[in-house]
Design an enzyme around this catalytic site. Structure first.
Site, PDB file in Angstrom:
ATOM      1  N   SER A 291       0.831  -1.220   0.000  1.00 36.88           N
ATOM      2  CA  SER A 291       0.000   0.000   0.000  1.00 36.88           C
ATOM      3  C   SER A 291       0.861   1.265   0.000  1.00 36.88           C
ATOM      4  CB  SER A 291      -0.976   0.004   1.178  1.00 36.88           C
ATOM      5  OG  SER A 291      -0.314  -0.257   2.389  1.00 36.88           O
TER       6      SER A 291
ATOM      7  N   HIS B 151      -1.847  -8.960   1.981  1.00 40.32           N
ATOM      8  CA  HIS B 151      -1.560  -7.670   2.655  1.00 40.32           C
ATOM      9  C   HIS B 151      -2.720  -7.378   3.607  1.00 40.32           C
ATOM     10  CE1 HIS B 151       0.158  -3.829   3.381  1.00 40.32           C
ATOM     11  NE2 HIS B 151      -0.223  -3.173   2.302  1.00 40.32           N
TER      12      HIS B 151
ATOM     13  N   HIS C  86       5.974 -12.616   7.583  1.00 38.22           N
ATOM     14  CA  HIS C  86       6.166 -11.234   7.139  1.00 38.22           C
ATOM     15  C   HIS C  86       7.370 -11.160   6.208  1.00 38.22           C
ATOM     16  CE1 HIS C  86       6.548  -6.855   7.232  1.00 38.22           C
ATOM     17  NE2 HIS C  86       5.271  -6.891   7.547  1.00 38.22           N
TER      18      HIS C  86
ATOM     19  N   ARG D  43       2.938  -4.666  16.690  1.00 36.47           N
ATOM     20  CA  ARG D  43       1.525  -4.266  16.542  1.00 36.47           C
ATOM     21  C   ARG D  43       0.619  -5.396  17.029  1.00 36.47           C
ATOM     22  NH1 ARG D  43       1.626  -2.958  10.248  1.00 36.47           N
ATOM     23  NH2 ARG D  43       2.579  -5.017  10.364  1.00 36.47           N
TER      24      ARG D  43
ATOM     25  N   ASP E 171      -2.248  -8.569  11.654  1.00 42.76           N
ATOM     26  CA  ASP E 171      -3.578  -9.030  11.253  1.00 42.76           C
ATOM     27  C   ASP E 171      -4.052 -10.258  12.023  1.00 42.76           C
ATOM     28  OD1 ASP E 171      -3.840  -7.041   9.234  1.00 42.76           O
ATOM     29  OD2 ASP E 171      -2.444  -8.181   8.001  1.00 42.76           O
TER      30      ASP E 171
ATOM     31  N   ARG F  61      -4.208   3.630   7.377  1.00 46.35           N
ATOM     32  CA  ARG F  61      -3.045   3.676   6.486  1.00 46.35           C
ATOM     33  C   ARG F  61      -2.920   5.026   5.772  1.00 46.35           C
ATOM     34  NH1 ARG F  61       0.859  -0.195   5.113  1.00 46.35           N
ATOM     35  NH2 ARG F  61       0.586  -0.548   7.323  1.00 46.35           N
TER      36      ARG F  61
ATOM     37  N   ARG G  64      10.800   4.951 -11.848  1.00 45.66           N
ATOM     38  CA  ARG G  64      10.905   4.165 -13.082  1.00 45.66           C
ATOM     39  C   ARG G  64      12.132   3.251 -12.989  1.00 45.66           C
ATOM     40  NH1 ARG G  64      11.556   0.954 -17.105  1.00 45.66           N
ATOM     41  NH2 ARG G  64      10.564   1.546 -19.076  1.00 45.66           N
TER      42      ARG G  64
HETATM   43  N1  CMX Z   1       1.625 -19.794   6.067  1.00 49.21           N
HETATM   44  C1  CMX Z   1       2.105 -20.709   5.175  1.00 49.21           C
HETATM   45  N2  CMX Z   1       3.134 -20.481   4.358  1.00 49.21           N
HETATM   46  C2  CMX Z   1       3.744 -19.291   4.466  1.00 49.21           C
HETATM   47  C3  CMX Z   1       3.339 -18.313   5.394  1.00 49.21           C
HETATM   48  C4  CMX Z   1       2.225 -18.608   6.215  1.00 49.21           C
HETATM   49  N3  CMX Z   1       1.748 -17.731   7.075  1.00 49.21           N
HETATM   50  N4  CMX Z   1       4.150 -17.240   5.266  1.00 49.21           N
HETATM   51  C5  CMX Z   1       5.024 -17.527   4.283  1.00 49.21           C
HETATM   52  N5  CMX Z   1       4.775 -18.760   3.800  1.00 49.21           N
HETATM   53  C6  CMX Z   1       5.433 -19.429   2.690  1.00 49.21           C
HETATM   54  C7  CMX Z   1       5.342 -18.556   1.453  1.00 49.21           C
HETATM   55  O1  CMX Z   1       4.067 -18.717   0.816  1.00 49.21           O
HETATM   56  C8  CMX Z   1       6.491 -19.066   0.635  1.00 49.21           C
HETATM   57  O2  CMX Z   1       6.112 -20.287   0.060  1.00 49.21           O
HETATM   58  P1  CMX Z   1       6.613 -20.720  -1.412  1.00 49.21           P
HETATM   59  O3  CMX Z   1       8.096 -20.838  -1.292  1.00 49.21           O
HETATM   60  O4  CMX Z   1       5.917 -21.998  -1.669  1.00 49.21           O
HETATM   61  O5  CMX Z   1       6.207 -19.627  -2.337  1.00 49.21           O
HETATM   62  C9  CMX Z   1       7.554 -19.351   1.700  1.00 49.21           C
HETATM   63  O6  CMX Z   1       6.831 -19.519   2.937  1.00 49.21           O
HETATM   64  C10 CMX Z   1       8.562 -18.238   1.878  1.00 49.21           C
HETATM   65  O7  CMX Z   1       7.855 -17.029   2.105  1.00 49.21           O
HETATM   66  P2  CMX Z   1       8.495 -15.882   3.027  1.00 49.21           P
HETATM   67  O8  CMX Z   1       9.746 -15.414   2.348  1.00 49.21           O
HETATM   68  O9  CMX Z   1       8.602 -16.337   4.426  1.00 49.21           O
HETATM   69  O10 CMX Z   1       7.356 -14.772   2.993  1.00 49.21           O
HETATM   70  P3  CMX Z   1       7.097 -13.666   1.880  1.00 49.21           P
HETATM   71  O11 CMX Z   1       7.974 -12.499   2.159  1.00 49.21           O
HETATM   72  O12 CMX Z   1       7.145 -14.216   0.508  1.00 49.21           O
HETATM   73  O13 CMX Z   1       5.583 -13.290   2.169  1.00 49.21           O
HETATM   74  C11 CMX Z   1       3.733 -12.799   3.546  1.00 49.21           C
HETATM   75  C12 CMX Z   1       5.214 -12.542   3.298  1.00 49.21           C
HETATM   76  C13 CMX Z   1       3.237 -11.876   4.628  1.00 49.21           C
HETATM   77  C14 CMX Z   1       2.966 -12.482   2.238  1.00 49.21           C
HETATM   78  C15 CMX Z   1       3.528 -14.280   3.942  1.00 49.21           C
HETATM   79  O14 CMX Z   1       4.182 -14.525   5.170  1.00 49.21           O
HETATM   80  C16 CMX Z   1       2.077 -14.690   4.042  1.00 49.21           C
HETATM   81  O15 CMX Z   1       1.497 -15.057   3.018  1.00 49.21           O
HETATM   82  N6  CMX Z   1       1.465 -14.628   5.267  1.00 49.21           N
HETATM   83  C17 CMX Z   1       0.052 -14.902   5.437  1.00 49.21           C
HETATM   84  C18 CMX Z   1      -0.762 -13.699   4.957  1.00 49.21           C
HETATM   85  C19 CMX Z   1      -0.631 -12.535   5.911  1.00 49.21           C
HETATM   86  O16 CMX Z   1      -0.732 -12.671   7.117  1.00 49.21           O
HETATM   87  N7  CMX Z   1      -0.414 -11.335   5.348  1.00 49.21           N
HETATM   88  C20 CMX Z   1      -0.395 -10.088   6.150  1.00 49.21           C
HETATM   89  C21 CMX Z   1       0.995  -9.466   6.261  1.00 49.21           C
HETATM   90  C22 CMX Z   1       0.939  -8.162   7.027  1.00 49.21           C
HETATM   91  C23 CMX Z   1       0.269  -7.081   6.202  1.00 49.21           C
HETATM   92  O17 CMX Z   1       0.802  -6.693   5.162  1.00 49.21           O
HETATM   93  O18 CMX Z   1      -0.815  -6.641   6.569  1.00 49.21           O
END
Ligand code: CMX
Length: 475
Positions: free
Chosen positions: A284, A314, A360, A369, A415, A441, A461
């Site tokens: 965002s 997110h 994260h 938080r 969250d 936000r 860019r």
């Molecule tokens: N549950 C299961 N698998 C997860 C996970 C979770 N909570 N968090 C990460 N992973 C997985 C990823 O999907 C990724 O899998 P692949 O290798 O198969 O693609 C692997 O672990 C590595 O990911 P990462 O480097 O640890 O995490 P990213 O930086 O790629 O993603 C985030 C970060 C937040 C998108 C991810 O942890 C996630 O999907 N969490 C659940 C959704 C969530 O809570 N989002 C809110 C974040 C806070 C916000 O922005 O509001």
């Protein structure tokens, strides 16, 4: 059935006459708000003057820094980083907050507990007023109580919603997700943009920050009434109360949403403070900065940011957490043993889904938080069954994610906790939760946008490559 605007093909919320009554009531409410806010429309805080005094010093500091160190190397980019969502690439400047992977977020150098202690509070309250963190993010200074009170009054005076926006929202089917309603309505409010008007009239670059500031103040003021109209319209009777110029931003928001419990207002103050900002690279914040770099006005930039916040990885994760918790309760039943929880979590993972609220991209510990919301729950709702479930999961999920071995951060983020607090106070409609996140936000991304324009940051860019071009480059 024909909609009130004559369009066909969208399932209407009510029969025609009921829709009309609802729309009429909202017009009446808006008129009441308009009357009330007009009486105070001359009110303005001194925030812009304070900012105007600060800017030349900061502009000179950045100019000097760049002339001394502009060619210094601050990082490297690997092929994996380019395919991996640019994780770890140092490519943005954001003044309002900084995220440390171990310690969590600091807003202009202040941690959340420090802000809870030092920022001004509402009458009889213990949680910081979001007006205060906005002042801090813009100026780098902790405001006084009177400075914060004057921002409350200023926002109350600017809160009037344009008629066409109220009508547009009333025309949406209530099956349209509240975040889609929110971002569409913000885009439609662009008609109010002073920045866009001044740009069309040929304003000089030195004035960009001023009109960005004016739009930011107007937009932030209008978000609680807009969000409340969406909430009341989707889930209740479509009516919202009038703004009270004596009340703070969160108190007005809580009452427009239809909540009268002072503890819910306290929760809103905390909620709207901690969701404001998380440095510049999250979807965002980055979106607002990127779209704003094309000199799209703050309304369009913020609407774009909200479309990013609406993604399940997110901001929508706060809704996803509740959906997941409800499913868990349904599957596991009333006796929630650790073994049953483990089975449910493994099923989630084995189905290829994420555990929402955990993990994260930057953080490598429990999100502060999350911690401050947990402390709030321990204080106000220690025996709430949903809070106890959220706490039980905190004991179990990280070990499972570690055992699975994929997630870089097995700890909960913001969250994972917010929905359980909202449920306790009676806001059961989880589809609305990300709108609350979005209202908060705005404070972070719009104060950043003011600084983007003040520092004259250019259109963004970065260079992209095809895989073929990359292969040639590295071979
Ligand atoms: N549950 C299961 N698998 C997860 C996970 C979770 N909570 N968090 C990460 N992973 C997985 C990823 O999907 C990724 O899998 P692949 O290798 O198969 O693609 C692997 O672990 C590595 O990911 P990462 O480097 O640890 O995490 P990213 O930086 O790629 O993603 C985030 C970060 C937040 C998108 C991810 O942890 C996630 O999907 N969490 C659940 C959704 C969530 O809570 N989002 C809110 C974040 C806070 C916000 O922005 O509001």
């Amino acid at each position: 059935m024909v909609r009130i605007d004559g369009k066909r093909g969208v399932r209407p919320r009510y029969c025609l006459s009921a829709r009309y009554v609802s729309w009429y009531l909202m017009c009446a409410v808006r008129e009441a708000m308009s009357l009330q806010t007009r009486q105070h429309s001359s009110y303005q805080s001194d925030l812009k003057t304070i900012l105007a005094d600060l800017l030349p010093r900061k502009q000179a500091e950045v100019k000097e820094f760049r002339s001394q160190h502009g060619s210094k190397v601050v990082g490297e980019v690997t092929v994996d980083m380019m395919y991996g969502g640019m994780r770890g690439i140092r490519g943005l400047v954001t003044e309002t907050s900084l995220l440390d992977p171990e310690e969590g977020i600091r807003f202009r150098g202040y941690s959340i507990p420090e802000l809870q202690e030092q920022l001004p509070k509402g009458p009889g309250g213990e949680e910081p007023l979001p007006e205060g963190i906005f002042f801090l993010m813009l100026t780098g200074q902790i405001p006084s109580q009177s400075q914060v009170d004057s921002i409350s009054a200023d926002w109350a005076a600017r809160a009037d919603l344009p008629q066409h926006v109220v009508q547009m929202v009333a025309n949406f089917p209530n099956t349209l997700h509240p975040m889609s309603q929110f971002s569409s309505a913000i885009s439609a409010m662009q008609l109010e943009s002073k920045f866009a008007r001044a740009y069309a009239e040929g304003m000089p670059k030195t004035k960009y920050w001023e009109y960005t500031f004016d739009d930011a103040m107007d937009l932030i003021a209008k978000l609680p009434p807009l969000a409340s109209v969406i909430y009341r319209n989707c889930y209740h009777d479509g009516k919202i109360g009038a703004i009270d110029p004596q009340k703070d931003w969160s108190a007005n928001f809580a009452s427009m949403l239809g909540f009268s419990d002072p503890q819910f207002t306290e929760l809103m103050r905390l909620y709207l403070t901690i969701h404001t900002d998380h440095e510049g690279g999250n979807v965002s914040a980055h979106t607002c900065h990127l779209v704003g770099s094309a000199l799209s006005d703050p309304y369009l930039s913020f609407a774009a940011a909200m479309n990013g916040l609406a993604g399940p990885l997110h901001g929508l994760a706060n809704q996803e957490v509740l959906v997941w918790l409800k499913k868990l309760q349904q599957d596991v039943g009333s006796e929630v043993t650790n073994d049953k929880l483990k089975e449910f979590i493994w099923n989630t993972l084995n189905n290829g889904q994420v555990v929402p609220g955990y993990g994260h991209a930057v953080l490598r510990k429990t999100d502060p938080r999350y911690v401050c919301q947990r402390l709030f729950a321990q204080k106000h709702l220690p025996n709430d069954p949903l809070f106890r479930l959220v706490s039980q999961l905190y004991e179990i999920v990280p070990d499972i994610l570690l055992e699975q071995g994929k997630t870089k951060n097995p700890w909960p983020n913001v969250d994972a906790h917010s929905g359980c607090l909202l449920q306790y106070y009676g806001m059961h409609e989880m589809g609305f939760y990300t709108v609350l996140f979005g209202v908060s936000r705005a404070l972070g991304v719009l104060s950043s946008l003011v600084w983007d324009r003040a520092l004259g940051l250019p259109i963004e860019r970065p260079k992209s490559f095809t895989t073929e071009a990359l292969q040639k480059m590295v071979s």
